[in-house]
Design an enzyme around this catalytic site. Structure first.
Site, PDB file in Angstrom:
ATOM      1  N   PHE A  98     -23.296 -23.855 -35.008  1.00  0.00           N
ATOM      2  CA  PHE A  98     -25.209 -23.247 -35.475  1.00  0.00           C
ATOM      3  C   PHE A  98     -25.663 -22.505 -35.253  1.00  0.00           C
ATOM      4  CE2 PHE A  98     -25.541 -28.062 -33.497  1.00  0.00           C
ATOM      5  CZ  PHE A  98     -24.616 -28.708 -34.374  1.00  0.00           C
TER       6      PHE A  98
ATOM      7  N   GLU B  13     -40.544 -18.126 -30.200  1.00  0.00           N
ATOM      8  CA  GLU B  13     -39.764 -18.582 -31.297  1.00  0.00           C
ATOM      9  C   GLU B  13     -40.007 -19.603 -31.128  1.00  0.00           C
ATOM     10  OE1 GLU B  13     -35.622 -18.853 -30.010  1.00  0.00           O
ATOM     11  OE2 GLU B  13     -35.352 -20.681 -31.564  1.00  0.00           O
TER      12      GLU B  13
ATOM     13  N   GLN C 148     -44.303 -37.190 -51.869  1.00  0.00           N
ATOM     14  CA  GLN C 148     -43.904 -39.232 -52.582  1.00  0.00           C
ATOM     15  C   GLN C 148     -45.278 -38.789 -53.738  1.00  0.00           C
ATOM     16  OE1 GLN C 148     -42.622 -41.740 -51.898  1.00  0.00           O
ATOM     17  NE2 GLN C 148     -43.576 -43.355 -53.110  1.00  0.00           N
TER      18      GLN C 148
ATOM     19  N   GLY D 137     -40.313 -38.935 -59.432  1.00  0.00           N
ATOM     20  CA  GLY D 137     -38.708 -38.934 -59.542  1.00  0.00           C
ATOM     21  C   GLY D 137     -39.220 -37.401 -59.421  1.00  0.00           C
TER      22      GLY D 137
ATOM     23  N   THR E 223     -35.484 -29.552 -29.454  1.00  0.00           N
ATOM     24  CA  THR E 223     -35.850 -30.706 -30.511  1.00  0.00           C
ATOM     25  C   THR E 223     -37.321 -31.515 -29.626  1.00  0.00           C
ATOM     26  OG1 THR E 223     -34.738 -32.367 -28.246  1.00  0.00           O
ATOM     27  CG2 THR E 223     -33.739 -31.235 -30.529  1.00  0.00           C
TER      28      THR E 223
HETATM   29  C1  LIG Z   1     -29.965 -24.790 -38.686  1.00  0.00           C
HETATM   30  C2  LIG Z   1     -30.474 -24.827 -37.435  1.00  0.00           C
HETATM   31  C3  LIG Z   1     -29.933 -23.519 -37.260  1.00  0.00           C
HETATM   32  C4  LIG Z   1     -30.206 -23.179 -35.836  1.00  0.00           C
HETATM   33  N1  LIG Z   1     -30.195 -21.604 -35.872  1.00  0.00           N
HETATM   34  C5  LIG Z   1     -29.971 -21.388 -34.028  1.00  0.00           C
HETATM   35  C6  LIG Z   1     -29.152 -19.895 -33.223  1.00  0.00           C
HETATM   36  O1  LIG Z   1     -29.575 -19.472 -34.661  1.00  0.00           O
HETATM   37  N2  LIG Z   1     -29.123 -19.925 -31.869  1.00  0.00           N
HETATM   38  C7  LIG Z   1     -28.696 -21.181 -31.784  1.00  0.00           C
HETATM   39  O2  LIG Z   1     -28.014 -21.027 -30.267  1.00  0.00           O
HETATM   40  N3  LIG Z   1     -29.073 -22.122 -32.400  1.00  0.00           N
HETATM   41  C8  LIG Z   1     -29.137 -22.130 -33.090  1.00  0.00           C
HETATM   42  N4  LIG Z   1     -29.008 -24.297 -33.730  1.00  0.00           N
HETATM   43  C9  LIG Z   1     -28.755 -24.801 -32.746  1.00  0.00           C
HETATM   44  C10 LIG Z   1     -30.926 -25.824 -32.478  1.00  0.00           C
HETATM   45  O3  LIG Z   1     -31.136 -25.195 -31.374  1.00  0.00           O
HETATM   46  C11 LIG Z   1     -30.248 -26.967 -31.160  1.00  0.00           C
HETATM   47  O4  LIG Z   1     -29.179 -28.118 -32.587  1.00  0.00           O
HETATM   48  C12 LIG Z   1     -30.687 -28.232 -30.855  1.00  0.00           C
HETATM   49  O5  LIG Z   1     -31.607 -27.243 -29.853  1.00  0.00           O
HETATM   50  C13 LIG Z   1     -30.431 -28.906 -30.130  1.00  0.00           C
HETATM   51  O6  LIG Z   1     -29.198 -28.684 -29.538  1.00  0.00           O
HETATM   52  P1  LIG Z   1     -28.063 -30.181 -29.591  1.00  0.00           P
HETATM   53  O7  LIG Z   1     -27.905 -29.952 -31.683  1.00  0.00           O
HETATM   54  O8  LIG Z   1     -26.391 -29.900 -29.256  1.00  0.00           O
HETATM   55  O9  LIG Z   1     -28.543 -31.802 -29.643  1.00  0.00           O
HETATM   56  P2  LIG Z   1     -28.302 -31.842 -27.873  1.00  0.00           P
HETATM   57  O10 LIG Z   1     -28.826 -31.470 -27.231  1.00  0.00           O
HETATM   58  O11 LIG Z   1     -27.024 -32.787 -28.325  1.00  0.00           O
HETATM   59  O12 LIG Z   1     -29.131 -33.301 -28.383  1.00  0.00           O
HETATM   60  C14 LIG Z   1     -29.139 -34.952 -29.101  1.00  0.00           C
HETATM   61  C15 LIG Z   1     -29.968 -35.620 -28.997  1.00  0.00           C
HETATM   62  O13 LIG Z   1     -30.708 -35.983 -27.423  1.00  0.00           O
HETATM   63  C16 LIG Z   1     -32.117 -35.409 -27.838  1.00  0.00           C
HETATM   64  N5  LIG Z   1     -32.396 -35.214 -25.936  1.00  0.00           N
HETATM   65  C17 LIG Z   1     -31.700 -33.591 -25.987  1.00  0.00           C
HETATM   66  N6  LIG Z   1     -32.331 -33.469 -24.338  1.00  0.00           N
HETATM   67  C18 LIG Z   1     -32.929 -34.961 -24.028  1.00  0.00           C
HETATM   68  C19 LIG Z   1     -33.611 -35.305 -23.184  1.00  0.00           C
HETATM   69  N7  LIG Z   1     -33.555 -34.339 -21.606  1.00  0.00           N
HETATM   70  N8  LIG Z   1     -34.553 -36.435 -22.896  1.00  0.00           N
HETATM   71  C20 LIG Z   1     -34.427 -36.975 -24.301  1.00  0.00           C
HETATM   72  N9  LIG Z   1     -33.865 -36.684 -25.467  1.00  0.00           N
HETATM   73  C21 LIG Z   1     -33.186 -35.745 -25.198  1.00  0.00           C
HETATM   74  C22 LIG Z   1     -32.296 -34.170 -28.961  1.00  0.00           C
HETATM   75  O14 LIG Z   1     -33.297 -34.356 -28.245  1.00  0.00           O
HETATM   76  C23 LIG Z   1     -31.605 -34.718 -29.271  1.00  0.00           C
HETATM   77  O15 LIG Z   1     -32.761 -36.461 -30.314  1.00  0.00           O
HETATM   78  C24 LIG Z   1     -29.831 -24.161 -35.082  1.00  0.00           C
HETATM   79  C25 LIG Z   1     -29.561 -25.083 -35.212  1.00  0.00           C
HETATM   80  C26 LIG Z   1     -29.980 -25.982 -36.593  1.00  0.00           C
HETATM   81  C27 LIG Z   1     -29.583 -26.943 -36.865  1.00  0.00           C
END
Ligand SMILES: Cc1cc2nc3c(=O)[nH]c(=O)nc-3n(C[C@H](O)[C@H](O)[C@H](O)COP(=O)(O)OP(=O)(O)OC[C@H]3O[C@@H](n4cnc5c(N)ncnc54)[C@H](O)[C@@H]3O)c2cc1C
Length: 385
Positions: A159, A248, A342, A346, A371
């Site tokens: 990502f 950020e 909305q 369409g 998140t």
């Molecule tokens: C378009 C895009 C661009 C990005 N760009 C970058 C980038 O440039 N550099 C980089 O390093 N990263 C980047 N990311 C990564 C982004 O920061 C991560 O996707 C984000 O931090 C979430 O991590 P994960 O996807 O592993 O989700 P996970 O950590 O696997 O989370 C899955 C679910 O579990 C929930 N969760 C996690 N911990 C808890 C908790 N303690 N309590 C309750 N719920 C929890 C989360 O909220 C989520 O709903 C990017 C992501 C996207 C989609």
């Protein structure tokens, strides 16, 4: 309400950026979205315009501004036009603060002039296939060579915004294993030359939104990284991340506010043009009430981001403040942009209308940069819960 955060210089910069977007970005944006990235040429033009050097000190070729407000203007203007500058917001708003704060004199001299011109583009790689929210769980390792001249980097990231086009990537990695007492220790940042042997760009990921910005997988197989490319001190990077993430997150909050303001404008314009049952859609009481609710949400978001911008410039924005600003604005943006879509009927679902890409683009703001659930955890902790 009259905004007080921006001065004449910011407004002059806004005009320049607005003109640049109209001339250099809007005519090509559809094509860039289809190909999944912006051309390198755009980065060179942004460099020439001075966009990458705003916060870089003059001795390295920049303008030496210390305020984040110019970045806020960029975010507002791209959202207003329904476009992005690809990975360039990561380059300036995410990577640059690390280089400025933790880079030594030799590194700044070596990296910053080409950073400013757009010849060297940067990305930051924290997230891995197995860990995102829980950064301390990262598995990418960098082992110091026996003669102490370089690290040997192994692992994978995913990502990564701008990852396919970056020349240097700030790779967060483990230089020492975690201990039961300190899971966060032992993490370092290496500023890795993307042209090194063993550095590979994997898939360019196909995304729901932000389609003109490349998001890539990266892998490292025995990549030799000179010790001169270690940023700051070995093992201290978790505290660096904690320090920089508020900025950020504020950047994401500003984007969410600006996208919401743009959505209300698009919906207002559209509903004034569209006639249904012989009447303008804008004349229905429902439309007026929905747009009035959305506008009051936008006003509240603006108050939050403006206050946070002042706090950031004053060095007072806490991790919990930034989490709160991000949580509030991104969650409200989802609601506002959905309501505005909305009102388009369409046509709102058709990509030729900017509201549809705003709808898709804004979704990730509740995920990346931490998140909404992680934001809630930070806020709750600050409340002593
Ligand atoms: C378009 C895009 C661009 C990005 N760009 C970058 C980038 O440039 N550099 C980089 O390093 N990263 C980047 N990311 C990564 C982004 O920061 C991560 O996707 C984000 O931090 C979430 O991590 P994960 O996807 O592993 O989700 P996970 O950590 O696997 O989370 C899955 C679910 O579990 C929930 N969760 C996690 N911990 C808890 C908790 N303690 N309590 C309750 N719920 C929890 C989360 O909220 C989520 O709903 C990017 C992501 C996207 C989609």
């Amino acid at each position: 309400m009259r905004r007080t955060v921006f001065n004449e210089d910011h407004e002059a910069f806004r005009e320049t950026i607005r003109d640049f977007i109209a001339a250099e970005v809007v005519p090509h944006y559809q094509e860039w979205s289809e190909q999944g990235y912006v051309p390198r040429e755009l980065y060179r033009k942004l460099g020439a315009l001075g966009v990458f050097g705003i916060e870089v000190p003059e001795e390295y070729g920049g303008a030496g501004e210390t305020s984040f407000k110019f970045n806020a203007v960029l975010s507002e203007e791209t959202a207003r036009a329904g476009v992005s500058f690809g990975g360039s917001s990561v380059h300036t708003a995410l990577c640059l603060p690390y280089l400025l704060k933790y880079g030594n004199e030799e590194q700044k001299k070596r990296w910053l002039p080409r950073f400013v011109s757009g010849e060297t583009m940067t990305a930051i790689a924290m997230t891995e296939p197995g860990t995102g929210s829980d950064l301390a769980g990262m598995k990418t390792t960098a082992k110091l060579s026996e003669d102490g001249t370089h690290y040997v980097l192994n692992g994978a990231k995913t990502f990564i915004t701008g990852g396919a086009q970056a020349d240097r990537v700030l790779v967060c990695c483990r230089t020492a294993p975690p201990t039961p007492e300190d899971r966060r220790g032992g993490i370092s940042i290496l500023v890795v030359d993307a042209h090194s042997e063993g550095f590979a760009v994997g898939r360019k990921l196909d995304k729901l939104g932000l389609r003109a910005s490349d998001t890539a997988e990266l892998s490292f197989t025995d990549v030799e990284v000179p010790v001169e490319d270690l940023l700051g001190e070995e093992g201290k990077a978790f505290s660096y991340l904690t320090h920089n993430l508020p900025q950020e997150r504020l950047g994401i909050a500003i984007g969410a506010y600006a996208q919401s303001a743009a959505a209300v404008r698009f919906a207002k314009e559209y509903t004034k043009e569209r006639t249904v049952f012989g009447k303008e859609v804008a004349s229905f009481q429902n439309t007026k009430f929905v747009l009035a609710d959305c506008q009051s949400d936008v006003d509240a978001m603006q108050a939050v981001v403006d206050r946070a911008l002042e706090a950031l410039d004053a060095g007072e924005l806490t991790p919990a403040d930034a989490a709160s600003a991000k949580l509030f604005t991104t969650e409200r943006a989802a609601h506002v942009i959905d309501k505005c879509l909305q009102l388009h009927g369409g046509y709102g679902y058709m990509l030729e209308y900017p509201i549809s890409s705003l709808y898709a683009d804004t979704r990730v703001s509740r995920i990346y940069g931490g998140t909404s659930e992680v934001m809630r955890s930070i806020i709750a902790k600050s409340m002593g819960l």
